[in-house]
Design a protein around this motif. Structure first.
Motif, short mmCIF file in Angstrom:
data_model
loop_
_atom_site.label_atom_id
_atom_site.label_comp_id
_atom_site.label_asym_id
_atom_site.label_seq_id
_atom_site.Cartn_x
_atom_site.Cartn_y
_atom_site.Cartn_z
N VAL A 23 0.84 -1.20 0.00
CA VAL A 23 0.00 0.00 0.00
C VAL A 23 0.88 1.25 0.00
CG1 VAL A 23 -1.70 1.34 1.31
CG2 VAL A 23 -1.90 -1.16 1.17
N LEU A 24 0.57 2.18 -0.90
CA LEU A 24 1.26 3.47 -0.91
C LEU A 24 0.68 4.34 0.20
CD1 LEU A 24 3.27 5.47 -2.22
CD2 LEU A 24 1.37 6.24 -3.67
N GLU A 25 1.49 4.65 1.20
CA GLU A 25 1.01 5.43 2.34
C GLU A 25 1.11 6.93 2.11
OE1 GLU A 25 3.37 3.82 5.53
OE2 GLU A 25 1.88 2.25 5.95
N GLY A 26 2.03 7.36 1.26
CA GLY A 26 2.16 8.79 1.00
C GLY A 26 3.32 9.07 0.08
N THR A 27 3.40 10.31 -0.39
CA THR A 27 4.48 10.73 -1.27
C THR A 27 5.14 11.97 -0.70
OG1 THR A 27 3.05 12.12 -2.62
CG2 THR A 27 3.30 9.82 -3.31
N GLU A 28 6.35 12.23 -1.15
CA GLU A 28 7.11 13.35 -0.61
C GLU A 28 8.09 13.83 -1.68
OE1 GLU A 28 10.44 14.01 2.96
OE2 GLU A 28 9.48 12.06 2.67
N ALA A 29 8.26 15.13 -1.78
CA ALA A 29 9.29 15.71 -2.63
C ALA A 29 10.30 16.42 -1.75
CB ALA A 29 8.68 16.69 -3.62
N TYR A 30 11.57 16.21 -2.05
CA TYR A 30 12.64 16.95 -1.36
C TYR A 30 13.61 17.39 -2.44
CZ TYR A 30 15.52 18.36 2.61
OH TYR A 30 16.22 19.09 3.53
N GLY A 31 13.59 18.68 -2.75
CA GLY A 31 14.40 19.17 -3.84
C GLY A 31 13.99 18.50 -5.13
N LYS A 32 14.95 17.87 -5.80
CA LYS A 32 14.68 17.19 -7.07
C LYS A 32 14.51 15.69 -6.88
CE LYS A 32 17.16 20.78 -9.58
NZ LYS A 32 18.23 21.12 -10.55
N HIS A 33 14.28 15.27 -5.64
CA HIS A 33 14.11 13.85 -5.31
C HIS A 33 12.66 13.57 -4.97
CE1 HIS A 33 18.52 13.12 -4.95
NE2 HIS A 33 18.50 14.42 -4.70
N LEU A 34 12.12 12.50 -5.54
CA LEU A 34 10.74 12.08 -5.29
C LEU A 34 10.76 10.80 -4.47
CD1 LEU A 34 7.66 12.31 -5.87
CD2 LEU A 34 8.08 10.97 -7.94
N LEU A 35 9.95 10.77 -3.41
CA LEU A 35 9.88 9.60 -2.53
C LEU A 35 8.44 9.11 -2.46
CD1 LEU A 35 12.11 10.95 0.39
CD2 LEU A 35 12.82 9.40 -1.45
N HIS A 36 8.26 7.80 -2.66
CA HIS A 36 7.00 7.12 -2.40
C HIS A 36 7.19 6.27 -1.15
CE1 HIS A 36 5.08 7.01 -6.72
NE2 HIS A 36 5.50 8.22 -6.38
N HIS A 37 6.37 6.47 -0.14
CA HIS A 37 6.49 5.71 1.10
C HIS A 37 5.41 4.63 1.14
CE1 HIS A 37 9.44 8.54 2.51
NE2 HIS A 37 8.60 9.55 2.37
N TYR A 38 5.85 3.37 1.24
CA TYR A 38 4.95 2.22 1.23
C TYR A 38 4.90 1.56 2.60
CZ TYR A 38 4.95 2.60 -3.85
OH TYR A 38 4.79 3.05 -5.13
#
Length: 375
Positions: free
Chosen positions: A149-164
């Motif tokens: 399950v994808l719990e949330g997403t996050e951007a930090y600068g030019k980096h994209l994070l998907h938190h599962y």
């Protein structure tokens, strides 16, 4: 949601794409897109500058009545990022082009990554996803993600994070050539080198050509954040940390602002334009920047980047210098938006009329006005 620069967040509206000129990837076959690719010279996966007439928008995608193929740049089918210019006269095609196959591809400065994080959360947050790597280069990682399950997403600068769920984090850095596309309903057959495909019961998402596509552990995510400077679009940004680096450095200010370990998410357009608006020469040593000057510069970066997130393009000119206010033609450029000096060498400054200068710093072009940015 994205940071508002004042400790809060605000919602991001889906982009609106009026008629105009854009840079867009061509991702489908002739049958799938309605484009006669050979007649357009589109024999490989590539990026096409299009003139859009009577376009409509649905979930971030475009349908065109017509496009004009002028000035094409290509990424090779292997996704390695080699580029060549496509010569020849402009050609036209009539559609409509299939929905979900042509999507806008802005240069990925930080605002683009924040828009992508919001878009991916809108598509998939709370869903159990199927993951695959049609290309095969991320097969092991996709297998670990699939069914989580994808719990949330996050951007930090030019980096994209998907938190599962299960403390799995997908880290994506698009680099210069990485692109996401998405669409509703059943995903189509993969076209080109699809590194990662995510799908729910309602939507699908494809990733091609990223610099990084990897799974990170919580300590690795923390290490990534630690090596980045403050991101002007994040609520947790600490501009003091950036100024501590800048205030003791002899490095030119433009180079410091482009260093992602000093400020995260700023690219050449934001840096060039923010320095112009502040009246600061790009070659000024960082240690000459006063604290008052830094506070103003940081605040302007926050405002410009927030506006870019909301609008989906980078606009930096003040109202008094807009085309309608000055009686001048609007800017025509694949990056879109109205700017003061970026990619305007030899053109008159909108403020003082001096020719805009161009130089090079660490292998990158710089643009500035010698009068307005005398320091």
């Amino acid at each position: 949601m994205v940071a508002d620069g004042k400790g809060g967040t605000h919602a991001v509206s889906p982009p609106k794409y009026p008629p105009g000129r854009f840079l867009t990837p061509i991702l489908g076959t002739a049958a799938e897109t309605g484009l006669d690719r050979p007649s357009l010279g589109l024999d490989r996966l590539g990026f096409l500058e299009v003139a859009v007439s009577r376009s409509s928008q649905h979930r971030g995608f475009l349908e065109f009545e017509s496009i004009n193929a002028a000035g094409t740049e290509w990424i090779d089918a292997a996704g390695t990022g080699s580029i060549e210019a496509a010569a020849g006269p402009s050609r036209s095609a009539r559609g409509p082009v299939g929905r979900g196959w042509l999507s806008l591809a802005p240069v990925p400065e930080g605002h683009t990554i924040h828009r992508l994080a919001a878009r991916h959360a809108e598509l998939f947050a709370g869903d159990k996803l199927h993951a695959a790597s049609p290309q095969g280069r991320f097969a092991e990682g996709a297998a670990r993600l699939s069914g989580t399950v994808l719990e949330g997403t996050e951007a930090y600068g030019k980096h994209l994070l998907h938190h599962y769920a299960g403390e799995l984090t997908l880290h994506v850095h698009l680099g210069l050539y990485g692109k996401f596309t998405d669409g509703p309903a059943e995903p189509p057959e993969p076209v080109g080198q699809v590194r990662l495909r995510l799908a729910s019961d309602r939507d699908w998402l494809d990733l091609r050509g990223p610099t990084a596509c990897e799974l990170l552990t919580p300590p690795e995510v923390a290490a990534l954040r630690d090596r980045l400077g403050p991101d002007p679009l994040r609520a947790d940004a600490d501009p003091e940390r950036a100024y501590a680096r800048i205030a003791r450095s002899p490095t030119p200010l433009a180079a410091l602002l482009l260093d992602q370990s000093v400020v995260a998410g700023t690219g050449l357009i934001f840096v060039t334009e923010a320095l112009f608006r502040a009246g600061l020469p790009p070659t000024m040593p960082g240690r000459q920047l006063t604290r008052t000057g830094w506070d103003a510069l940081w605040g302007d970066l926050v405002g410009l980047m927030r506006l870019a997130v909301e609008q989906g393009r980078i606009d930096t000119v003040r109202d008094t210098h807009l085309p309608e206010a000055m009686g001048r033609p609007a800017r025509v450029d694949r990056h879109g938006g109205e700017v003061y000096v970026y990619r305007r060498p030899g053109a008159p400054c909108h403020v003082c009329g001096t020719e805009v200068s161009r130089g090079e710093l660490a292998g990158r072009n710089l643009y500035w006005c010698r009068t307005c940015q005398a320091g």
